[in-house]
Each structure stands twice: as structure tokens, then as C-alpha cells.
Design a protein around this motif. Structure first.
Motif, PDB file in Angstrom:
ATOM      1  N   ILE A 139       0.874  -1.173   0.000  1.00  0.00           N
ATOM      2  CA  ILE A 139       0.000   0.000   0.000  1.00  0.00           C
ATOM      3  C   ILE A 139       0.911   1.222   0.000  1.00  0.00           C
ATOM      4  O   ILE A 139       1.680   1.438   0.933  1.00  0.00           O
ATOM      5  N   GLN A 140       0.817   2.010  -1.039  1.00  0.00           N
ATOM      6  CA  GLN A 140       1.796   3.083  -1.242  1.00  0.00           C
ATOM      7  C   GLN A 140       1.844   4.059  -0.066  1.00  0.00           C
ATOM      8  O   GLN A 140       2.903   4.516   0.341  1.00  0.00           O
ATOM      9  N   ARG A 141       0.680   4.350   0.501  1.00  0.00           N
ATOM     10  CA  ARG A 141       0.622   5.346   1.575  1.00  0.00           C
ATOM     11  C   ARG A 141       1.491   4.947   2.774  1.00  0.00           C
ATOM     12  O   ARG A 141       2.043   5.797   3.456  1.00  0.00           O
ATOM     13  N   PHE A 142       1.607   3.639   3.014  1.00  0.00           N
ATOM     14  CA  PHE A 142       2.344   3.180   4.203  1.00  0.00           C
ATOM     15  C   PHE A 142       3.744   2.661   3.888  1.00  0.00           C
ATOM     16  O   PHE A 142       4.493   2.328   4.803  1.00  0.00           O
ATOM     17  N   GLN A 143       4.079   2.568   2.604  1.00  0.00           N
ATOM     18  CA  GLN A 143       5.333   1.902   2.214  1.00  0.00           C
ATOM     19  C   GLN A 143       6.562   2.480   2.920  1.00  0.00           C
ATOM     20  O   GLN A 143       7.310   1.766   3.587  1.00  0.00           O
ATOM     21  N   ASP A 144       6.735   3.802   2.791  1.00  0.00           N
ATOM     22  CA  ASP A 144       7.942   4.427   3.366  1.00  0.00           C
ATOM     23  C   ASP A 144       7.979   4.301   4.879  1.00  0.00           C
ATOM     24  O   ASP A 144       9.024   4.034   5.473  1.00  0.00           O
TER      25      ASP A 144
END
Length: 1308
Positions: free
Chosen positions: A319-324
Motif C-alpha cells: 500500500i503506497q501510503r504506508f510503504q515508506d
């Protein structure tokens, strides 16, 4: 009857229907309903009609409706009805629920709850009605009689849910019951009830039933309690994982493993997918997950992390929002875990308090292993994490262009481990998951190609491991590797060499890849950049080494080991060998062209030919012919011409620029080594063959040339080379540069001839005399160069070229010089032994080789890249140096010494110090073998017994020898004390002590010996004192905490330096004689302060850990009473450490320390001390909140030290500040310290109030420095200033005011 009911129901009004129904008995209605339903006829219509004729406004109708409702539920539950009929009835019942009055709804709900608690449900179909009933009940506004009281509908619903959740749930209805609540409007408290109940059912359910239950819980979590749901799921599976691992590693006789491994992993995988899907729909759930796992990190990073939670986090990276955020969290956890491990390993104090625990790195590798069970959703996250760790924590570049890859410094260790973990993650993922292989290979190659300027050795190592694992599998990705070849010309030489070495197994499998590489190398051979041409040579040499020609000797002597997979792929070896011959001869043709290129390119060729010859002996003739024809260009064939070599031809002059054209010394070196190898290895195998005789004649010719060069070099004077003392050697003139080049060539040639003559000497006295003559020529030139460099004040002397002597020769030479006792050799050896300069030169070269190994990981010359051969030579050299140093002590040698420079014994000791450090750096696994090699008693019978002797025992034996030497040194007079030797001895002891097992008696013995030396010997040499004290502390921390030691040392320092108040006379304690007026400050003072800082760091770490535990505990009384007990030993230890440290600081604060670094460091450390005390007080504030009291230890700590101590501290500080007023810079730490003390006092007052214990009774409170600006007075003063601006008094006042800011500027 049923027809009549239906026809009455069809009328507009329901009056007649009601009258008719009242005439019927209840049994008639229920029987009628049952018959119709079982037959599958018009049960739905009949039921509608009955409900129509039973309105809730009449009591009789409501009761009839309720009984029919209950009967229908029983009917549906019986399982006698067809599916469609049952669904129709349930649908009707749902529609009718809202018409019921409140009391009847309560009754219905209670019936359901009783059925659930008693387990009397048959198929649970009717449970679909319960949420409708509860929802209807919640909408009722009137007060309802419930139990003995009266409640509103909403309160009734809450009470019913509470009863339902506190009762027993049948395992088969858990999912249905949990699912049911999503249709009921719930308050946060009610959701918590339900979630707790569902989570408590996990352990009672079959593993396969848990994923659907988790799914229902996640749906329910949208109403609240997200944290509880996630915590419960993670805690359950973490515990299950732990139990599963214990079962697998435990006793194999256990009959039943609770859960099969595969099944558990598949279930976990499904649950992770459910959670990730839920997070995609509800980002709040994702935030809660991160918050929960981050919170656990505050105290101990392994608290909340487990293989399951890590796998979950890695899946969330999709999930891009949580990746970092997720990758950052994992990266931080990994490094924190390694830092904690480092802290624990370095302190016995912490090891005793903190139990062994699992580390994040182990968990992540477990996730990789588990991902084989179709966890495709984890693999992408694993790859990203692996590369992030390698990118962030790989070796960094330092100023001189070298990389600090093998730096043993402690600060780098966590980073190195993190980088290695990244590589392991990628390698293991590569092995398990086929679909991700291409991506991993592509990313590694991209980094190798694009990061040419930064160190990439870690990526090349990973690439090598990947290729070794599966060369055949990688054939499918060969296009990626071929693409990387196109960039070879632009990459640094070292990268090219390691890249080609890594992909070499692929070249044996894929002909197309090999062909494309050859094309690239041929182009590079004629590139403009010198590096590209050198890369081409490196590539061609590698190919020659690895593609064997038919008839070559076996590769048992290879310098590069081949893995099974590499050998395995070479199937058609006969055909390959024949094809290889043509291929190799083509390459030899290409390489011959290099002999007309720059010196650097030729040099690479000469350095590589020897290895090629050893690996591919059939190329010997081709190689030797090439070398001979090259040598003939620079060789004077006439036997009476001096000098024998044309040095002019080796130098290229282009205008004013002078450079080396032909590295003649390296050419001769290559010929000498190839010749020696051929004579020793090939000729003995070829005796009696005709071809061999021809070849022998050819090699004899080479021998003759070398012999002729030797004889003529000995006869030549320096004037023959135009290199006598009168020659110009300055770097600023072209003649000077030319002479320098010639001088280095002549010195190199002398070295090569020394080795050549030694190899053919067979202990002939004449040959040894020749060797000495060659050395004298070398020595004269070396002295002239050093003298000229000294005059020119340049560092040329230190920039001497690497010696051309091979490491094998150096070890043989040292052995015969110092250890050879064979009678027949003595006469000839006396020639070499008579020259102490030659012996010193031999030891110096050994030192140079070891230094080179430490800096680069390999040595120059043949076999210099072969770790095993280097190790063998190191063992031989160490044995000789050790014997020489212990047999002839420095003191004895220096008595009869006439020459300048270090004595041979001192050089031997320096060599030993470098070797011990290099062996620990590069050969850690071979330490046992190394120590065994040092044992001089090499009796065969003892070998079997030797194998049982531990590393610690062997090390202790070596340590004793150096201890004796140090004691002898210390027993000499102060003026005869050799500080260089003492320093080296302490460094050697420090190095060896690292090999002792801290729990062994030998370690304790070493510690007590070091302590005794410090207590009994007083030397004024600051460096020796510092290294000895460092050794004492490094041993002490692995045995117990050093606080008592610090306290004693601080008393000694105080005694020697006196008190800050000159009227006070301090009693001298003299615990340690090594503390004296010269060494007390700054040497020992700074040392003890840095140790105190480490102790504070450990205490701080423990307090943080305790705080993390407290914040995770529940506020309930039982939880706190249970959990505070295990922390008591830790709390007691913390208080003890701080108490002793306070005494230590108390001594130093009163000591008249010299202004400068000592005072500065003391103030900074005091500041840290108070910050740590404040952290402890804040921890007890947290504990007080949950348990309501503080331990007696804390009160004692406060009474005994801080009170009188802190009060005095301010007054002392004033004195310290005055003493330092001259040095403004050093007053900076004082405000920080005062602030730290005041913070401590502030929190102590809070703790006193909360714990009802007066902790301030002995404290002398600080003066308040708060102030308030009174506006009206300020305006008045400013107005007066404006009016009297021209008056003198005011002007001078302004002058006064302006002085303060000026001072502040100076401080900056």
C-alpha cells in the motif's frame, strides 16, 4: 383452515381475521404452520396472514405474535425445512421484529442468549434475527422493566450484549455470532466487549476456522477497537509461532506437534491478506498498526515484533501510503537491535540483568524462510527492505578514496551487520522465489554499473553468491548481464575485476555471454581511457585462468576455488578443452598487443601471467616466449657489457614529460616466478619426453640470462647507471624524475635477483655472497634516495614502491635466517647473518607485506590474492618473529647495537602486533589453526591431543610470553624504559586478550595481572599509561561493572592534583600507582570520564527499557503488581551504579583539574549524569502512577549523595567557572549543567508529591532566576533616557550597557 385464514387476510380490514384467530387454539395454529412449512406450501403467505391478524396494539395479538415468532425460530432451527422456505420465514420474521413492544423484544433476545449459552442451537440459521431484535430494542425510547430495575432500550441492549459476551460460545457459532454484531449499532464499549470475547475464542478454535473469524473481526473494527483487534491477532500468532519453534527445536520424542508447519504458514498468509485488504479499505487501521508496533519499540524493539508482525508489515508495503513508513520502521528496528546487541556484548553488567532474547534480524530471516508457503505478498517488501539496508548501511567512502569496509571500529559494527542482513535477505529470497529473481539481479547490476564512484563491494559479493547458487538458472537473465558488460569500459578497474570474477561461472555455461564479453574487451583494449585498457587486460587474464586447455595440470593448486555448481556445468570437458585451446591462443594474441601500451597496462599483464600459468599450464610456452621476446628488447646480450640492462629504453620522454614505459623489474619478477614454478612443477612430470628436452633447453636459456644479469649487476657500480651520489634526484627537473625512475627500477631488479638466486642457491655460499652484494647495491641506492628526499624535505622516503619479493620468499628467508639449525647450512648462512642490515631489511619487508594485507586485504606478488596461501605464510612469519623476539630481548640487542634505527627485536614485535590484528580482521574462523601453528613443539604424537586445546588456552600461553617481556621492561630504571616497546607490548596483549573467553579462569587471570601492573608500577609515559588503562577497562567491563574502579581512580586523581579549595589538604589514597602527577590529568582523567560516560549510557539504556515496559503494561492493579517484581533487580542495579558514579563525580568536582579538556569533559559528563537521574525520576513517576509507591533504594540514593552533593555543586561550579574565566570557550557547558540540575530538582519535587515521600528534605534548592518585565517602569526609564541623552552620566551608562553584548560576541 389455512384457506380460510388466507381468504380473510385478503380482505381490506383485519377485524374478521383477528376474530377468527382468537377462536383457534395456539396448538392448531402452530400445527397448521408446521404442516404447511414442511410440505413446502404457502407457509410464507400463511405467516403473513397470522401476523396481520395479531396486531401488537392488543395484548392477545402481541402474545400470539410472540409465540408464533418463537415457534418459527424453533422450526427454522430444527433443520426440517427446505432451504428456500427457511429463508422466506427468516425474512418475514426480520420484517416483523420492529413491530414488537419493548418487553417482548427483551424476552426474545433473552431466549436467543440462553440458547447460545446453553449450546442448544441446532444449525444457527435463526441467529440472523438477533441483530434485528437488538437493533429494534435500541430504538425503543420507553423505560423497560429489566431484572429488578428499569432501563431504557439502549441500556437493555448493552446489558444483553454484556451477558452474551460473558457467557460460553459454542465453537461452531463463534464466526456467526461475531459476524452478527456488524449489523447492530454498538457503542465503543460494546465493541470492546465483543472483540475481547472473539479474541479469547482463538485458542479454542481449529486453525482453519481462524481466518474467517479474523475477517469478521476486521469488518467489526470499522466500528472501533481497531487497536485491540490488531493487538489480539498479532499476540496470538506471535505466541503460536514461538510455541511452534520450540516444538520443532525441542525434544523430538514429543508425540504430537500441535500444528503442522505448512498449515500454520498458510493460515498466517491468509490472515495477513485479510488484514492488508482491510487496511486498503480503512487507512485508520493501518495507522493503528504502525502506532502499535512503534510504541513497542520505545523500550525494547523485540517487544511487539515477531515473524508474523514483520511479515504483516512487509505485506503492508504494497500500500503506497504506508510503504515508506513501514520500511523506515523496519530499518530502524534492525539497527536498534544490532546496537542493543553490541551494547550487551560489551558489558557483563548488562548481560547479567537482561535475559537473552531473539533479534529482529533472526525474525526477518525466518519470514524469508516461511515465505516459501505461497507468501507472494511478502516478497516485494523483502526485496525492498534488503536493498534499503544495503544502500543505507553499506561501506562509506573516506577522504583518501579508500573504503572503510573492514574497519573493526565498534561504531561501524551495527551498520555492517545491517548491510550483511540486507544481503542475506536478498540471497535467501532469490533462492526461494523464482518470480523475483530477475528483478533482484537487475537491481544489483544497476547499482554496480551506476555507482562507480562509491564503494559497491557488498553488491558484488551478493552478485557472486547469487551466481554461485544457480549459474544455470541465471541463463534466462543473461541479457541483463550482457547489458552490464557494455559499461565495463567506464567502470573502475577494481569493480571490473570483481564483477567479472563474480559472473565467471556464467561464462562457462553461456557461450553467447562469453562471446559478447570478448567483443567488449577487444573494444576496451584500444579505448582512450587507460582504465578501460587495464580492464580489458584484467578480463582477458580472467578468461585465460578459467578456460582450461586440454592437458593442463589439475586445478588443485588453483588460487580461486570453484564451487560444485561451476564444475558441474562443465559437462563436455574434452570438447571444451579442445575448443578452449583456440580460444586461449586468440586471447594471448590480443594480450601481446598490450606489450606496446603504457607501463600500467604492461604491469597488470606481468602480475597476471603467473596465475594464468598455474591454472593453465599448457599455455606455458606461449607465455614464456612472449616474456622472453619482451625481455630481449632491454637485455644486453654481450656478456662483458655493463650494466646488463638498457634502462634508457624503459623510459619514455615526450617533450618535458618523463614517464616509465617498461616496468622492467616486474617483467623480470614475472619471468623469475614463472620459471621457478615451471621447473618445480612441470619438468619433473615430463622426464624422458622428446618435447620436454626442447622445452628444457629453452628454459635453460632463460636461466642463463638471469644468471648473466646477476653477475653483471654485482659487477656494476652506481656510476654505470649514472645514479651515484652526485646525480640529481629532485622531483622538479626532468633529469631528477628520470633518475628516480631508474633508481626504483634498479632496486626492483636487485630484489628480483635476490629472490631468484635464493631459489636456485641450494645453500651455496657463493650464491649467498651474490645475494648480499645485490642487497648492498639496493641499500646504497635506497640510502641515497632517502638522503636526497630528506634534504628536499619531501615525503619521497615514505613513498617507496612495494617490495617485489614474494611473501612466500620472505617467510622462507626469515625462517633460514633465524631458525635454521641444520649443520651443513651454517657456513653459508653465516654470510647473510653477518649483515644485520640485511636481517633488518628482511623483517622490514615482512612488516610491509602485513601492512599491505591490513590495508587492502591482499598482498602483491604471486598468490597474493589467495587467502589460504597468505594465511600459511603469515603463520610461518609469525612463528619466526615470535621466536626471535622472545629469544633475543630488545634490551640485550640494543646493548651491542651500532646502527641507527629500530632494533630487529623491536621490528619483530611491531610485526607481531600487526599480524595479530590482521589475523583477527581477516581470518577470524582460522584463529585456532593460527595459534596451533605458533606452537613450536610440532611433535606428531601430540597433534591429536592438540585438537582438544581451546583457543583460550592457546592464547593464554602466548599472552604469558608477552607478560614476561613487559614485566622485564617495567623492572628497568625510568631512564632505560623503552616506551615504544612497552606500547607495542600492551597493544599485542590487548589484541590477544580479545581471543580469551570472558567466563574462563584465564580471562580473570589476565584481568588481575593487568590490575596488579597498574597498581604497582608508576611510569610517567602518558601513551603507555593510556594504553595500559584502556586494556584494564576493556577487560574489566567484560567481567563486571567498572564503577568501583572509577571511584578508586577518582580518589587517586584528587589526591595527586589537590583540592579546588587550596586550604583543604587531601589525603592521598594511592589505589593505583600508575596515577601520578604527570599522568593524572589529562590522560587518566579523560579516560575515566569516557568510561563513566559509557556506564551512564548503559544505565540510560536500562531506564529506557524499563520505561517501555511500564508504558505497555495495563493500569490494572494485578498487572502492575505482577510486573514490578521482575524489574526490582534492574532498578536496584541502576541505583547502585548511579550511587557510585555520584561519588566518582563528587571527587572530580572537588579536584583542582587543569583548565581545558578535562574540565570541559567533566562538565559535559555531569550534565549527562543529571539527565540520567532525571530519566530515573521520570520512570518512578510512571511507576507511582500505576503502583503508587517508590522503592527504598531511590530514597537512599537521594539521601546519601544528591542532597548534600547537589547543594554543594552550585558553589563548586562557581569556583570552577572562576578558574576557567580566562578560557571563555569552556564556560559554555556550565549553563547546560545548571539547567540539567534544575530539571532534576523539578521532577524530584513532582515525585515527592506523588509518592508522599519528602525527597527534598536534605536538598539545597537552586535560586530562582525567573523575572518579570514591568512595563510601566520600563517606559519611565526609557523616557528619562530620551530626555537626558546629551548628559555625560547617561552617555557613560550607555557605554556600560554596550559592553555586555560585545563580550558575548567574543564568546562566539
Amino acid at each position: 383452515m389455512d384457506q380460510k385464514i388466507l381468504s380473510l387476510a385478503a380482505e381490506k380490514t383485519a377485524d374478521k381475521l383477528q376474530e377468527f384467530l382468537q377462536t383457534l387454539r395456539e396448538d392448531d395454529l402452530t400445527n397448521l404452520l408446521q404442516n404447511q412449512a414442511v410440505k413446502g406450501k404457502v407457509a410464507g403467505a400463511l405467516l403473513r396472514a397470522i401476523f396481520k391478524g395479531s396486531p401488537c396494539c392488543e395484548e392477545a395479538g402481541a402474545l400470539r405474535r410472540r409465540k408464533i415468532y418463537t415457534y418459527c425460530i424453533q422450526l427454522v432451527e430444527s433443520g426440517d425445512l427446505q432451504k428456500e422456505i427457511a429463508s422466506e420465514i427468516i425474512g418475514l420474521l426480520m420484517l416483523e421484529a420492529h413491530h414488537f413492544p419493548g418487553p417482548l423484544l427483551v424476552e426474545l433476545a433473552n431466549e436467543f442468549i440462553s440458547a447460545v449459552r446453553e449450546g442448544s442451537l441446532v444449525n444457527g440459521k435463526s441467529l440472523e434475527l438477533l441483530p434485528i431484535i437488538l437493533t429494534a430494542l435500541a430504538t425503543k425510547k420507553e423505560n423497560l422493566a429489566y431484572g429488578k430495575g428499569v432501563l431504557s432500550g439502549e441500556e437493555c441492549k448493552k446489558q444483553l450484549i454484556n451477558i452474551l459476551c460473558s457467557g460460553r460460545w459454542d465453537q461452531q457459532y463463534v464466526i456467526q455470532l461475531t459476524s452478527m454484531f456488524k449489523d447492530v449499532p454498538l457503542t465503543a464499549e460494546e465493541v470492546e466487549f465483543v472483540v475481547e470475547k472473539a479474541l479469547s475464542m482463538f485458542s479454542k478454535m481449529n486453525l482453519q476456522e481462524i481466518p474467517p473469524l479474523v475477517y469478521q473481526l476486521l469488518v467489526l473494527s470499522s466500528k472501533g477497537s481497531r487497536k485491540s483487534v490488531l493487538e489480539g491477532i498479532i499476540a496470538f500468532f506471535s505466541a503460536l509461532d514461538k510455541q511452534h519453534n520450540e516444538e520443532q527445536t525441542g525434544d523430538e520424542l514429543l508425540d504430537v506437534v500441535t500444528v503442522p508447519s505448512g498449515e500454520l504458514r498458510h493460515v498466517e498468509g491468509t490472515i495477513i491478506l485479510h488484514i492488508v485488504f482491510a487496511i486498503k479499505l480503512d487507512y485508520e487501521l493501518g495507522r493503528e498498526l504502525l502506532k502499535h508496533l512503534k510504541a513497542g519499540q520505545q523500550g525494547d524493539s523485540t517487544n511487539n515484533l515477531s515473524p508474523f508482525s514483520i511479515a504483516l508489515l512487509l505485506s503492508v508495503t504494497r500500500i503506497q501510503r504506508f510503504q515508506d513508513q513501514v520500511l523506515d520502521l523496519l530499518k530502524t528496528s534492525v539497527v536498534k537491535s544490532f546496537k542493543d546487541l553490541q551494547l550487551l556484548q560489551g558489558s557483563k553488567f548488562l548481560q547479567n540483568l537482561v535475559p537473552h532474547r531473539s533479534y529482529v534480524s533472526t525474525m526477518i530471516l525466518e519470514v524469508v524462510k516461511n515465505s516459501v508457503h505461497s507468501w507472494d505478498h511478502v516478497t516485494q517488501g523483502l526485496v525492498e527492505l534488503g536493498f534499503i539496508l544495503m544502500d543505507s548501511y553499506g561501506p562509506k567512502k573516506v577522504l583518501d578514496g579508500k573504503t572503510i569496509e573492514t574497519s573493526p571500529s565498534l561504531s561501524r559494527m551495527p551498520n555492517q551487520h545491517a548491510c550483511k542482513l540486507g544481503a542475506n535477505i536478498l540471497l535467501e529470497t532469490f533462492k526461494i522465489h523464482e518470480m523475483i529473481r530477475q528483478e533482484i539481479l537487475e537491481q544489483v547490476l544497476n547499482r554496480v554499473v551506476t555507482r562507480a564512484s562509491s564503494p559497491i563491494s557488498h553488491f558484488l559479493d551478493l552478485l557472486s553468491n547469487i551466481v554461485m547458487y544457480a549459474p544455470l538458472v541465471l541463463q534466462s537473465c543473461s541479457s541483463k548481464v550482457t547489458e552490464a558488460f557494455d559499461y565495463l569500459s567506464f567502470l573502475p578497474l577494481q569493480t571490473v575485476q570483481r564483477l567479472l570474477k563474480a559472473v565467471q561461472p556464467l561464462l562457462k555455461v553461456s557461450m553467447s555471454m562469453r562471446d559478447s564479453l570478448i567483443l567488449v574487451l577487444r573494444k576496451a583494449m584500444f579505448a582512450n581511457q587507460l582504465d578501460a585498457r587495464k580492464s580489458a587486460v584484467a578480463g582477458f587474464l580472467l578468461l585465460l585462468k578459467n578456460f582450461k586447455v586440454l592437458g593442463s595440470l589439475s586445478s588443485s593448486q588453483c588460487s580461486q576455488s570453484l564451487s560444485f555448481s561451476q564444475v558441474h556445468v562443465d559437462v563436455h570437458s574434452h570438447y571444451n578443452s579442445v575448443a578452449n585451446e583456440t580460444f586461449c591462443l586468440e586471447i594471448m594474441d590480443s594480450l601481446r598487443r598490450c606489450l606496446s601500451q603504457q607501463a600500467d597496462v604492461r604491469l597488470m599483464l606481468y602480475e597476471g601471467f603467473y596465475d594464468v600459468l598455474r591454472r593453465n599450464s599448457q599455455l606455458a610456452n606461449s607465455i614464456m616466449q612472449t616474456l622472453l621476446s619482451q625481455l630481449k628488447q632491454f637485455y644486453e646480450p654481450k656478456p662483458d657489457l655493463l650494466p646488463p640492462l638498457k634502462l634508457e629504453a624503459c623510459i619514455l620522454t615526450q617533450g618535458d614529460k618523463i614517464s616509465l614505459q617498461e616496468p622492467l623489474d616486474y617483467l623480470l619478477c614475472c619471468i623469475q616466478h614463472c620459471l621457478a614454478w615451471y621447473k618445480n612443477t612441470v619438468i619433473p612430470l615430463q622426464q624422458g619426453e622428446e618435447e620436454a628436452e626442447e622445452e628444457e633447453a629453452f628454459y635453460q636459456a632463460l636461466d642463463d640470462i638471469l644468471e648473466s644479469i646477476t653477475n653483471r649487476m654485482i659487477k656494476s657500480e652506481l656510476e654505470d647507471f649514472e645514479l651515484d651520489k652526485s646525480a640529481d634526484f629532485s622531483q622538479s627537473t626532468s633529469i631528477g624524475i628520470k633518475n628516480n625512475i631508474c633508481a626504483f627500477l634498479v632496486m626492483g631488479v636487485c630484489e628480483v635477483l635476490i629472490e631468484y638466486n635464493f631459489s636456485i642457491s641450494n645453500f651455496s655460499k657463493n650464491k649467498f655472497e651474490d645475494i648480499l652484494s645485490l642487497f648492498m647495491c639496493y641499500k646504497k641506492l635506497s640510502d641515497i634516495l632517502n638522503e636526497k628526499a630528506g634534504k628536499a624535505k619531501t615525503k619521497m622516503a615514505n613513498k617507496t614502491n612495494d617490495s617485489l619479493l614474494s611473501m612466500k620468499f620472505v617467510s622462507s628467508l626469515l625462517t633460514v635466517l633465524f631458525r635454521d639449525s641444520i649443520q651443513s647450512h651454517q657456513e653459508s648462512l653465516s654470510v647473510l647473518r653477518s649483515s644485520s642490515e640485511f636481517m633488518r631489511y628482511a623483517v622490514n619487508i615482512a612488516l610491509q607485506k602485513v601492512q599491505q594485507l591490513k590495508e587492502t586485504g591482499h598482498v602483491s606478488g604471486p598468490d597474493g590474492q589467495n587467502p589460504d596461501k597468505i594465511f600459511q605464510n603469515l603463520c610461518d612469519i609469525t612463528r619466526v618473529l615470535l621466536w626471535r623476539y622472545t629469544s633475543i630481548p630488545t634490551s640485550v640487542e640494543e646493548l651491542g647495537k651500532k646502527e641507527k634505527g629500530k632494533s630487529i627485536s623491536l621490528l619483530c614485535l611491531e610485526g607481531l602486533q600487526k599480524i595479530f590484528s590482521a589475523v583477527q580482521q581477516f581470518y577470524q574462523p582460522k584463529i585456532q589453526q593460527f595459534l596451533r601453528a605458533l606452537d613450536v613443539t610440532d611433535k606428531e604424537g601430540e597433534e591429536r591431543e592438540d585438537a582438544d586445546v581451546s583457543v583460550t588456552q592457546r592464547t593464554a600461553f602466548q599472552i604469558r610470553q608477552f607478560q614476561r617481556s613487559l614485566l622485564n621492561l617495567l623492572s628497568s630504571q625510568e631512564e632505560d624504559f623503552n616506551s615504544k616497546e612497552a606500547l607495542l607490548l600492551v597493544t599485542v596483549l590487548t589484541s590477544l586478550s580479545k581471543l580469551l573467553e570472558p567466563s574462563s579462569p584465564q580471562f580473570v587471570q589476565m584481568l588481575s595481572w593487568t590490575s596488579k601492573i597498574c597498581k604497582e608500577n608508576s611510569r610517567e609515559d602518558a601513551l603507555f599509561c593510556k594504553s595500559l588503562m584502556n586494556l584494564l577497562f576493556s577487560l574489566h567491563v567484560l567481567y563486571k561493572s567498572p564503577v568501583i574502579l572509577l571511584r578508586d581512580l577518582s580518589q587517586d586523581i584528587h589526591g595527586h592534583l589537590g583540592d579546588i579549595d587550596q586550604d583543604v589538604e587531601v589525603e592521598k589514597t594511592n589505589h593505583f600507582a600508575i596515577v601520578n602527577l604527570r599522568t593524572a590529568a589529562p590522560t587518566i582523567c579523560l579516560l575515566v570520564l569516557s568510561q563513566a560516560e559509557k556506564v551512564l549510557e548503559e544505565v540510560d539504556w536500562l531506564i529506557t527499557k524499563l520505561k517501555g515496559q511500564v508504558s505497555q503494561e495495563t493500569v490494572s492493579e494485578e498487572a502492575s503488581s505482577q510486573t514490578t517484581l521482575p524489574n526490582q533487580p534492574v532498578e536496584k542495579a541502576i541505583v547502585m551504579q548511579l550511587g557510585t558514579l555520584l561519588t566518582f563525580f563528587h571527587e572530580l568536582v572537588q579536584t583542582a583539574l587543569p583548565s581545558g579538556s578535562c574540565v570541559d569533559t567533566l562538565l559535559k559528563d555531569l550534565c549527562k549524569m543529571y539527565t540520567t537521574l532525571t530519566a530515573l525520576v521520570r520512570y518512578y513517576l510512571q511507576v507511582c502512577q500505576s503502583s503508587g509507591g517508590i522503592p527504598k533504594n531511590m530514597e537512599k540514593l537521594n539521601k546519601s549523595k544528591s542532597l548534600n552533593y547537589t547543594g554543594e555543586k552550585k558553589e563548586k561550579l562557581a569556583t570552577v567557572a572562576t578558574a576557567m574565566a580566562r578560557v571563555l570557550r569552556e564556560t559554555k557547558p556550565i549553563p547546560n549543567l545548571i539547567f540539567a540540575i534544575e530539571q532534576y530538582e523539578k521532577f524530584l519535587i513532582h515525585l515527592s508529591k506523588r509518592s508522599k515521600v519528602n525527597l527534598m528534605q536534605h536538598m539545597k534548592l537552586s535560586t530562582s532566576r525567573d523575572f518579570k518585565i514591568k512595563g510601566n517602569i520600563l517606559d519611565m526609564v526609557l523616557r528619562e533616557d530620551g530626555e537626558d541623552e546629551n548628559e555625560e552620566g547617561t552617555a557613560s551608562e550607555h557605554g556600560e550597557q554596550n559592553k555586555e553584548p560585545a563580550k558575548k560576541k567574543r564568546k562566539k
